[in-house]
Motif scaffolding. Structure first.
Motif, PDB file in Angstrom:
ATOM      1  N   ILE A 116     -12.671  11.873  -4.653  1.00 58.07           N
ATOM      2  CA  ILE A 116     -11.970  12.034  -5.940  1.00 58.07           C
ATOM      3  C   ILE A 116     -10.460  12.067  -5.719  1.00 58.07           C
ATOM      4  CG2 ILE A 116     -11.547  13.632  -7.848  1.00 58.07           C
ATOM      5  CD1 ILE A 116     -14.580  14.339  -7.637  1.00 58.07           C
ATOM      6  N   LEU A 117     -10.005  12.842  -4.734  1.00 58.92           N
ATOM      7  CA  LEU A 117      -8.566  12.913  -4.452  1.00 58.92           C
ATOM      8  C   LEU A 117      -8.028  11.567  -3.992  1.00 58.92           C
ATOM      9  CD1 LEU A 117      -8.280  16.393  -2.700  1.00 58.92           C
ATOM     10  CD2 LEU A 117      -7.472  15.753  -4.977  1.00 58.92           C
ATOM     11  N   PHE A 118      -8.766  10.889  -3.112  1.00 62.14           N
ATOM     12  CA  PHE A 118      -8.313   9.596  -2.613  1.00 62.14           C
ATOM     13  C   PHE A 118      -8.249   8.575  -3.739  1.00 62.14           C
ATOM     14  CE2 PHE A 118      -8.932   5.517  -0.368  1.00 62.14           C
ATOM     15  CZ  PHE A 118      -7.833   5.578   0.461  1.00 62.14           C
ATOM     16  N   SER A 119      -9.259   8.596  -4.637  1.00 64.64           N
ATOM     17  CA  SER A 119      -9.264   7.669  -5.774  1.00 64.64           C
ATOM     18  C   SER A 119      -8.065   7.902  -6.683  1.00 64.64           C
ATOM     19  CB  SER A 119     -10.552   7.830  -6.587  1.00 64.64           C
ATOM     20  OG  SER A 119     -11.657   7.488  -5.797  1.00 64.64           O
ATOM     21  N   SER A 120      -7.735   9.168  -6.941  1.00 66.87           N
ATOM     22  CA  SER A 120      -6.584   9.441  -7.797  1.00 66.87           C
ATOM     23  C   SER A 120      -5.288   9.021  -7.134  1.00 66.87           C
ATOM     24  CB  SER A 120      -6.534  10.913  -8.201  1.00 66.87           C
ATOM     25  OG  SER A 120      -6.287  11.712  -7.068  1.00 66.87           O
ATOM     26  N   LEU A 121      -5.218   9.143  -5.802  1.00 72.73           N
ATOM     27  CA  LEU A 121      -4.031   8.694  -5.067  1.00 72.73           C
ATOM     28  C   LEU A 121      -3.859   7.194  -5.177  1.00 72.73           C
ATOM     29  CD1 LEU A 121      -1.681   9.339  -3.141  1.00 72.73           C
ATOM     30  CD2 LEU A 121      -3.288   9.031  -1.259  1.00 72.73           C
ATOM     31  N   ILE A 122      -4.946   6.459  -5.050  1.00 75.27           N
ATOM     32  CA  ILE A 122      -4.879   4.989  -5.166  1.00 75.27           C
ATOM     33  C   ILE A 122      -4.426   4.595  -6.564  1.00 75.27           C
ATOM     34  CG2 ILE A 122      -6.286   2.904  -5.245  1.00 75.27           C
ATOM     35  CD1 ILE A 122      -7.923   4.074  -2.939  1.00 75.27           C
ATOM     36  N   ASN A 123      -4.984   5.224  -7.586  1.00 78.71           N
ATOM     37  CA  ASN A 123      -4.613   4.874  -8.960  1.00 78.71           C
ATOM     38  C   ASN A 123      -3.150   5.151  -9.250  1.00 78.71           C
ATOM     39  OD1 ASN A 123      -7.121   3.942  -9.610  1.00 78.71           O
ATOM     40  ND2 ASN A 123      -7.830   5.886 -10.435  1.00 78.71           N
ATOM     41  N   THR A 124      -2.596   6.262  -8.739  1.00 78.86           N
ATOM     42  CA  THR A 124      -1.197   6.568  -9.016  1.00 78.86           C
ATOM     43  C   THR A 124      -0.263   5.727  -8.173  1.00 78.86           C
ATOM     44  OG1 THR A 124      -1.212   8.385  -7.434  1.00 78.86           O
ATOM     45  CG2 THR A 124      -1.672   8.928  -9.734  1.00 78.86           C
ATOM     46  N   SER A 125      -0.704   5.257  -7.002  1.00 74.86           N
ATOM     47  CA  SER A 125       0.184   4.454  -6.170  1.00 74.86           C
ATOM     48  C   SER A 125       0.383   3.058  -6.744  1.00 74.86           C
ATOM     49  CB  SER A 125      -0.343   4.365  -4.737  1.00 74.86           C
ATOM     50  OG  SER A 125      -1.539   3.610  -4.707  1.00 74.86           O
ATOM     51  N   ASN A 126      -0.545   2.584  -7.585  1.00 76.85           N
ATOM     52  CA  ASN A 126      -0.395   1.269  -8.196  1.00 76.85           C
ATOM     53  C   ASN A 126       0.528   1.306  -9.406  1.00 76.85           C
ATOM     54  OD1 ASN A 126      -1.986  -0.105  -6.393  1.00 76.85           O
ATOM     55  ND2 ASN A 126      -3.864   0.254  -7.547  1.00 76.85           N
ATOM     56  N   ALA A 127       0.778   2.481  -9.955  1.00 78.48           N
ATOM     57  CA  ALA A 127       1.657   2.589 -11.116  1.00 78.48           C
ATOM     58  C   ALA A 127       3.084   2.282 -10.703  1.00 78.48           C
ATOM     59  CB  ALA A 127       1.567   3.986 -11.707  1.00 78.48           C
ATOM     60  N   SER A 166      -1.648 -16.285 -15.697  1.00 82.45           N
ATOM     61  CA  SER A 166      -2.913 -16.142 -14.970  1.00 82.45           C
ATOM     62  C   SER A 166      -2.894 -14.960 -14.010  1.00 82.45           C
ATOM     63  CB  SER A 166      -3.223 -17.422 -14.199  1.00 82.45           C
ATOM     64  OG  SER A 166      -2.200 -17.669 -13.255  1.00 82.45           O
ATOM     65  N   GLY A 167      -1.711 -14.411 -13.728  1.00 77.18           N
ATOM     66  CA  GLY A 167      -1.632 -13.271 -12.833  1.00 77.18           C
ATOM     67  C   GLY A 167      -0.251 -12.654 -12.877  1.00 77.18           C
ATOM     68  N   ILE A 168      -0.175 -11.397 -12.500  1.00 76.96           N
ATOM     69  CA  ILE A 168       1.096 -10.680 -12.469  1.00 76.96           C
ATOM     70  C   ILE A 168       1.190  -9.992 -11.124  1.00 76.96           C
ATOM     71  CG2 ILE A 168       2.450  -8.810 -13.495  1.00 76.96           C
ATOM     72  CD1 ILE A 168       1.054  -9.489 -16.169  1.00 76.96           C
ATOM     73  N   ASP A 169       2.349 -10.086 -10.489  1.00 77.55           N
ATOM     74  CA  ASP A 169       2.528  -9.529  -9.157  1.00 77.55           C
ATOM     75  C   ASP A 169       3.859  -8.813  -9.088  1.00 77.55           C
ATOM     76  OD1 ASP A 169       2.087  -8.937  -6.528  1.00 77.55           O
ATOM     77  OD2 ASP A 169       2.126 -10.999  -5.814  1.00 77.55           O
ATOM     78  N   SER A 170       4.069  -8.073  -8.033  1.00 75.14           N
ATOM     79  CA  SER A 170       5.347  -7.405  -7.822  1.00 75.14           C
ATOM     80  C   SER A 170       5.710  -7.495  -6.349  1.00 75.14           C
ATOM     81  CB  SER A 170       5.287  -5.936  -8.254  1.00 75.14           C
ATOM     82  OG  SER A 170       4.378  -5.233  -7.441  1.00 75.14           O
ATOM     83  N   THR A 171       6.967  -7.271  -6.064  1.00 73.67           N
ATOM     84  CA  THR A 171       7.468  -7.294  -4.700  1.00 73.67           C
ATOM     85  C   THR A 171       8.196  -5.997  -4.425  1.00 73.67           C
ATOM     86  OG1 THR A 171       7.748  -9.682  -4.828  1.00 73.67           O
ATOM     87  CG2 THR A 171       8.974  -8.543  -3.106  1.00 73.67           C
ATOM     88  N   SER A 172       7.906  -5.397  -3.297  1.00 79.17           N
ATOM     89  CA  SER A 172       8.601  -4.169  -2.927  1.00 79.17           C
ATOM     90  C   SER A 172       9.978  -4.490  -2.381  1.00 79.17           C
ATOM     91  CB  SER A 172       7.815  -3.393  -1.874  1.00 79.17           C
ATOM     92  OG  SER A 172       6.623  -2.912  -2.412  1.00 79.17           O
ATOM     93  N   LEU A 173      10.955  -3.712  -2.781  1.00 87.56           N
ATOM     94  CA  LEU A 173      12.321  -3.869  -2.303  1.00 87.56           C
ATOM     95  C   LEU A 173      12.504  -3.102  -1.009  1.00 87.56           C
ATOM     96  CD1 LEU A 173      14.079  -3.283  -5.732  1.00 87.56           C
ATOM     97  CD2 LEU A 173      13.468  -5.471  -4.696  1.00 87.56           C
ATOM     98  N   ASN A 174      13.578  -3.374  -0.292  1.00 88.28           N
ATOM     99  CA  ASN A 174      13.869  -2.637   0.928  1.00 88.28           C
ATOM    100  C   ASN A 174      13.982  -1.145   0.669  1.00 88.28           C
ATOM    101  OD1 ASN A 174      13.850  -4.908   2.506  1.00 88.28           O
ATOM    102  ND2 ASN A 174      16.059  -5.230   2.382  1.00 88.28           N
ATOM    103  N   SER A 175      14.383  -0.778  -0.547  1.00 84.32           N
ATOM    104  CA  SER A 175      14.528   0.627  -0.894  1.00 84.32           C
ATOM    105  C   SER A 175      13.192   1.306  -1.146  1.00 84.32           C
ATOM    106  CB  SER A 175      15.423   0.765  -2.125  1.00 84.32           C
ATOM    107  OG  SER A 175      14.776   0.169  -3.239  1.00 84.32           O
TER     108      SER A 175
END
Length: 144
Positions: free
Chosen positions: A13-24, A132-141
């Motif tokens: 349960i804790l791991f699942s909630s961590l995954i869900n919040t990390s995608n936000a 057809s899809g949406i993506d994001s890129t992490s910045l150096n920051s």
């Protein structure tokens, strides 16, 4: 045995909630002072040398009672942008007589997969594209 199952369930349960919040992802406004892009353009026939452009936002202006950020290309004022409700509008500066300077949407961060948008490569045609899809890129920051 019951304790192991309960601890495993709590971990899941804790791991699942961590995954869900990390995608936000927190929305980062597109229009802001100091925004900067470097663009390299290469002609399709490769007979010309690459063209390098520095595009940046600097300063404010008002057009038709709306606030905009000024856009510069290689130190030349070329247009203005504004953002409202995660939609970015662009208005070019008139460089030639009869040039269209009307405001157009260049980004809409509210679109979702399945939405259709209309765009034009020239004034005589209208093309449509389905997202057809949406993506994001992490910045150096570390920001998305």
């Amino acid at each position: 045995m019951l304790g192991l199952i309960r601890n495993s369930a709590i971990f899941i349960i804790l791991f699942s909630s961590l995954i869900n919040t990390s995608n936000a992802q927190a929305y980062q406004p597109f229009v802001r002072d100091s925004a900067l892009w470097y663009i390299t353009s290469i002609n399709e026939d490769l007979r010309e040398h690459p063209v390098f452009r520095k595009i940046f936002m600097n300063g404010d202006t008002t057009i038709n009672n709306l606030g905009y950020k000024k856009i510069y290309t290689n130190q030349i004022l070329t247009g203005a942008v504004r953002e409202r409700n995660k939609i970015v509008y662009y208005r070019p500066i008139q460089l030639e007589q009869n040039e269209d300077t009307s405001e157009t949407i260049i980004y809409n961060f509210n679109w979702v997969v399945g939405d259709t948008f209309v765009y034009s490569r020239n004034p005589m045609t209208k093309d449509t594209t389905v997202i057809s899809g949406i993506d994001s890129t992490s910045l150096n920051s570390g920001q998305d």
